[in-house]
Design an enzyme around this catalytic site. Structure first.
Site, short mmCIF file in Angstrom:
data_model
loop_
_atom_site.label_atom_id
_atom_site.label_comp_id
_atom_site.label_asym_id
_atom_site.label_seq_id
_atom_site.Cartn_x
_atom_site.Cartn_y
_atom_site.Cartn_z
N GLU A 1 -6.31 23.63 18.31
CA GLU A 1 -6.15 22.74 17.26
C GLU A 1 -6.58 23.28 15.74
O GLU A 1 -8.23 23.11 16.04
CB GLU A 1 -6.31 21.19 17.63
CG GLU A 1 -5.24 20.62 18.72
CD GLU A 1 -5.91 20.96 19.40
OE1 GLU A 1 -4.59 20.79 20.92
OE2 GLU A 1 -6.68 21.36 20.29
N THR A 2 -6.20 22.75 14.50
CA THR A 2 -6.81 22.77 13.30
C THR A 2 -6.57 20.90 12.99
O THR A 2 -5.39 20.83 13.14
CB THR A 2 -6.47 23.76 12.44
OG1 THR A 2 -6.77 25.22 12.88
CG2 THR A 2 -7.04 23.50 11.13
#
Length: 293
Positions: A47-48
């Protein structure tokens, strides 16, 4: 070209390389959905997250989180890691030991304990519910559970924002040696609109953790999660539902990720209201800037 602060870190880890990687983009104003998805695809991390000023009263900051494929409404390790970055950047300060995260899942409090490298952060996760309790002979499950020696609790499908099938295995050795049938897990995930299978076992005596967890994601991609705060929170709700929590006073420690080259520790707590808090320590790895048109 706009320059924005950018960090990469390991969540649920006391050192680099042990936890679940996360990228965080601060100063995210001006980025649209396409930009954020493109950056998340570029980082190629689980994830970012992107940090914005809050829009709701009482919120400390606003967050959006993306996997390389899509926006994610809630996940545990991005919430914990982003809170750490926000604190260190001076964008927010705890009030009575709490931050409040504004996101797609609503306003979620985070408990902050300690300072610096010893700081732990835990997010109160969305309340999970039991969707169904199944028999291991259920045709949907037989291929996935074949050759897995099961433990005392029956398989169950839980929904905590994301759906997971949960299965207890006989002991730690059986879980650590398990070889997932990825084709079967993928079929199960697609047929039941779930993430896949979260398998768990009680830890052997003398460990520095109480539970071992392996989370096998079946769709849209197939991989073993290094350390999932959301999956573990859903599992904690299931264990609490059955009066089967390990540890003491609703608190216990999870080991996850060793089988895929990591060594994460997650701290789980079920409070007196039945709310689940999922957290741990965070290790910073990269600090810099990202240039994105």
């Amino acid at each position: 070209m706009t320059q924005r602060r950018y960090l990469q870190l390991d969540v649920f880890a006391d050192r680099p390389g042990a936890g679940n990687p996360l990228a965080v983009v601060l100063d995210a104003e001006g980025l649209d959905d396409r930009d954020m998805q493109a950056i998340a695809r570029w980082t190629r991390l689980p994830e970012t997250t992107f940090v914005f000023p809050p829009t709701q009263p009482g919120a400390s900051y606003r967050i959006r989180m993306f996997s390389p494929r899509r926006e994610v409404p809630f996940a545990g390790h991005p919430s914990v890691g982003t809170a750490c970055v926000v604190l260190e950047a001076g964008l927010a300060a705890p009030v009575d030991g709490r931050l409040v995260q504004e996101g797609v899942a609503g306003l979620l409090p985070l408990a902050v304990d300690g300072e610096g490298e010893q700081r732990t952060i835990a997010v109160r996760t969305p309340r999970a519910r039991v969707v169904e309790v199944a028999d291991a002979r259920d045709p949907r499950l037989t291929d996935t559970l074949r050759n897995l020696p099961l433990g005392a609790l029956p398989p169950a499908l839980m929904d905590g924002g994301r759906r997971w099938w949960l299965a207890e295995l006989r002991d730690e050795a059986a879980l650590r040696a398990a070889t997932p049938d990825w084709a079967a897990i993928g079929r199960l995930a697609e047929a039941t609109e779930s993430m896949g299978l979260c398998a768990f076992a009680r830890a052997d005596a003398g460990r520095d953790y109480d539970l071992v967890v392996r989370a096998f994601v079946g769709a849209p991609a197939q991989f073993e999660d290094a350390a999932s705060g959301a999956a573990n929170a859903t599992l904690a709700a299931w264990l609490n539902h059955n009066g089967a929590l390990p540890g003491r006073d609703g608190r216990y420690t999870v080991s996850q990720g060793r089988e895929v080259g990591f060594d994460a520790r997650l701290q789980l707590r079920v409070d007196g209201d039945g709310e689940v808090w999922s957290g741990g320590r965070v290790s910073n790895v990269v600090r810099g800037h990202i240039d994105w048109r």
